[in-house]
Scaffold this motif. Structure first.
Motif, PDB file in Angstrom:
ATOM      1  N   LEU A  47      33.848  33.471  41.658  1.00  0.00           N
ATOM      2  CA  LEU A  47      33.059  34.597  41.258  1.00  0.00           C
ATOM      3  C   LEU A  47      32.898  35.976  42.464  1.00  0.00           C
ATOM      4  O   LEU A  47      32.820  36.956  41.743  1.00  0.00           O
ATOM      5  N   THR A  48      33.608  35.972  43.538  1.00  0.00           N
ATOM      6  CA  THR A  48      34.262  37.093  43.888  1.00  0.00           C
ATOM      7  C   THR A  48      34.859  37.668  43.177  1.00  0.00           C
ATOM      8  O   THR A  48      34.908  38.605  43.353  1.00  0.00           O
ATOM      9  N   LEU A  49      35.711  36.963  42.494  1.00  0.00           N
ATOM     10  CA  LEU A  49      36.849  38.044  42.246  1.00  0.00           C
ATOM     11  C   LEU A  49      36.668  38.526  41.405  1.00  0.00           C
ATOM     12  O   LEU A  49      36.751  39.716  40.300  1.00  0.00           O
ATOM     13  N   SER A  50      35.118  38.023  40.403  1.00  0.00           N
ATOM     14  CA  SER A  50      34.786  38.322  39.381  1.00  0.00           C
ATOM     15  C   SER A  50      34.504  39.621  38.919  1.00  0.00           C
ATOM     16  O   SER A  50      34.268  40.494  38.322  1.00  0.00           O
ATOM     17  N   THR A  51      33.525  39.811  40.382  1.00  0.00           N
ATOM     18  CA  THR A  51      32.145  40.176  40.027  1.00  0.00           C
ATOM     19  C   THR A  51      33.830  41.769  40.880  1.00  0.00           C
ATOM     20  O   THR A  51      32.940  43.035  40.000  1.00  0.00           O
ATOM     21  N   GLN A  52      34.967  41.408  41.261  1.00  0.00           N
ATOM     22  CA  GLN A  52      35.547  42.712  41.148  1.00  0.00           C
ATOM     23  C   GLN A  52      36.230  43.267  40.387  1.00  0.00           C
ATOM     24  O   GLN A  52      36.580  44.463  40.110  1.00  0.00           O
ATOM     25  N   GLY A  53      35.620  42.491  38.851  1.00  0.00           N
ATOM     26  CA  GLY A  53      36.064  42.923  37.826  1.00  0.00           C
ATOM     27  C   GLY A  53      37.954  41.871  37.391  1.00  0.00           C
ATOM     28  O   GLY A  53      37.995  42.973  36.938  1.00  0.00           O
ATOM     29  N   TYR A  54      38.071  41.516  37.895  1.00  0.00           N
ATOM     30  CA  TYR A  54      39.185  40.834  38.084  1.00  0.00           C
ATOM     31  C   TYR A  54      38.703  39.477  37.163  1.00  0.00           C
ATOM     32  O   TYR A  54      38.254  39.196  36.476  1.00  0.00           O
ATOM     33  N   GLY A  62      36.717  40.538  52.807  1.00  0.00           N
ATOM     34  CA  GLY A  62      36.894  41.787  52.789  1.00  0.00           C
ATOM     35  C   GLY A  62      39.162  41.790  53.092  1.00  0.00           C
ATOM     36  O   GLY A  62      39.161  42.143  51.968  1.00  0.00           O
ATOM     37  N   GLU A  63      39.345  41.154  53.395  1.00  0.00           N
ATOM     38  CA  GLU A  63      41.018  41.180  53.980  1.00  0.00           C
ATOM     39  C   GLU A  63      41.494  40.445  52.508  1.00  0.00           C
ATOM     40  O   GLU A  63      42.337  41.058  52.449  1.00  0.00           O
ATOM     41  N   LEU A  64      40.848  38.762  52.219  1.00  0.00           N
ATOM     42  CA  LEU A  64      41.877  38.720  50.991  1.00  0.00           C
ATOM     43  C   LEU A  64      41.362  39.899  49.602  1.00  0.00           C
ATOM     44  O   LEU A  64      42.859  39.903  49.135  1.00  0.00           O
ATOM     45  N   LEU A  65      40.647  40.574  48.665  1.00  0.00           N
ATOM     46  CA  LEU A  65      40.446  41.659  49.270  1.00  0.00           C
ATOM     47  C   LEU A  65      41.514  42.868  48.482  1.00  0.00           C
ATOM     48  O   LEU A  65      42.302  43.051  48.538  1.00  0.00           O
TER      49      LEU A  65
END
Lengths: 232, 232
Positions: free
Chosen positions: B22-29, B109-112
């Motif tokens: 979820l986190t990553l696809s929200t970021q457009g990945y 945040g750090e992961l991103l």
DNA sequence: TGGAATCTTGATGAAATCTTGATACCCCCG
DNA sequence: CGGGGGTATCAAGATTTCATCAAGATTCCA
């Protein structure tokens, strides 16, 4: 990568400075130091370190700013070490262009491992600009691939033959004395064994010259030494 | 970099899986997933992700081993996430070829931010040159699938044999010294066990060469090392 | 736990390379 | 024309490096 990679440490606390200097030089790295941000920024362009270790808490300017300024012209890997462990500090530094971020206190092993990662990145980013190849007439010598061809045909050389040829290649055009050649190929104590040279030079000529009695590449300078022609 | 970078997540715990997706696809990945190490290794060559996020604690194989396998043919950035926070775990993973290491629990945040660093590295690295398949004469080596064929026939290699061959493939045409080969295959401390090399090189020749006494692919450079020919 | 595959290690003969001595050569100079 | 210093060439051991076989260990997997 150089045999002795260079690390620039930008760090103001003397104890940590000393600790890093000792740890890293023991590992065989070449260590440069700066205690202030502006000093680090001044050293970097001339010293061209392979990696920079940067403390965020410097007396004269913010580490994030140092990072940003470095990134204006350089892609050198930057590893941040900092007492601040908050997420937003890390994000700011990484987004400013840092490659890694370690929170104090950190373990030496981890720092060294992350340094090795940084060095991998540095050498991957600078792909070798092609091997330096010596070429004259039909003779072609690729020292790094250890490959010798004459008119396109590969020639097999023994270790001593190759060492002798590579000394000549590195000094192509210049006359090398017997003494110089012997020292380079057989070590410092073999200064008088001129006979070695005659034998091996002859073997090289047999392999590289079409008429070994009338060499066109490997010339004798009577009474002095030998010379590999640099142009034909 | 693509407009939509692809991330391959190799992670077995469903909650974390979902959270990352979820986190990553929200970021457009663009997100791909694998729950097991072998699945991840299988997807990577065809999907060609821009970054891999890898959990060390997988059910079927160790994450360090997954890293090592990926590094046999790919330079894709690998970010480790792991519950293990011990120094030696980090060092092992980073030295196996990982680019970063996050200990659970980590902040989003750090992961991103560290992902953005990884993407910077990925785009700085050289463009993909297609499938990493080496071919010369009748010999064909697909490093990503660990497949070796000779004149179309599949050849089974043991782990050490394959590692040795892959080092040679990655440096095809160049002479590799005994020392280099030993370090790459048996680790940094094995510098003197030249006998290993003889035994394994012989085994490779038995399997790959039609006349192992007169090899055409795997050549000996006496006194120096070995070389895999890059053209025939 | 048992069997198969793989890895490690020693032994041995073969091959490549290095060292060394003997001999022929070439050119300059008296 | 002859001698001598420096040079080229050949080839036979001596030595180092390689290939190969095979017998234990060890690991891996069912």
């Amino acid at each position: 990568m150089n045999p002795n990679p260079t690390i620039l440490i930008i760090e103001d606390e003397p104890p940590l400075q000393k600790f890093l200097r000792l740890t890293l030089s023991t590992q065989g790295y070449n260590v440069l130091e700066a205690a202030r941000g502006d000093d680090g920024l001044k050293q970097a362009p001339t010293a061209k370190p392979d990696v920079i270790i940067l403390d965020l808490g410097l007396p004269d300017m913010d580490g994030v700013e140092v990072t940003r300024r470095l990134r204006e012209w350089s892609a050198v890997p930057i590893i941040i070490i900092s007492a601040r462990g908050k997420e937003q500090d890390k994000v700011a530094a990484l987004d400013a262009g840092a490659d890694d971020y370690l929170t104090k206190p950190f373990s030496v092993g981890e720092l060294l491992a992350r340094l090795r990662v940084a060095f991998r990145h540095a050498s991957a980013a600078n792909p070798q600009t092609g091997d330096p190849i010596f070429q004259v007439g039909g003779l072609r010598v690729d020292l790094s691939r250890r490959e010798v061809t004459i008119d396109g045909k590969a020639i097999h050389l023994t270790p001593n033959e190759f060492r002798l040829l590579s000394v000549l290649v590195k000094n192509a055009g210049k006359v090398l004395t017997h003494r110089q050649l012997l020292r380079e190929v057989w070590g410092p104590q073999s200064n008088e064994e001129t006979h070695y040279l005659r034998v091996y030079m002859n073997q090289l000529r047999q392999k590289l010259e079409s008429d070994s009695a009338r060499p066109i590449y490997l010339l004798t300078e009577s009474g002095v030494g030998y010379r590999l022609v640099s142009e034909i």
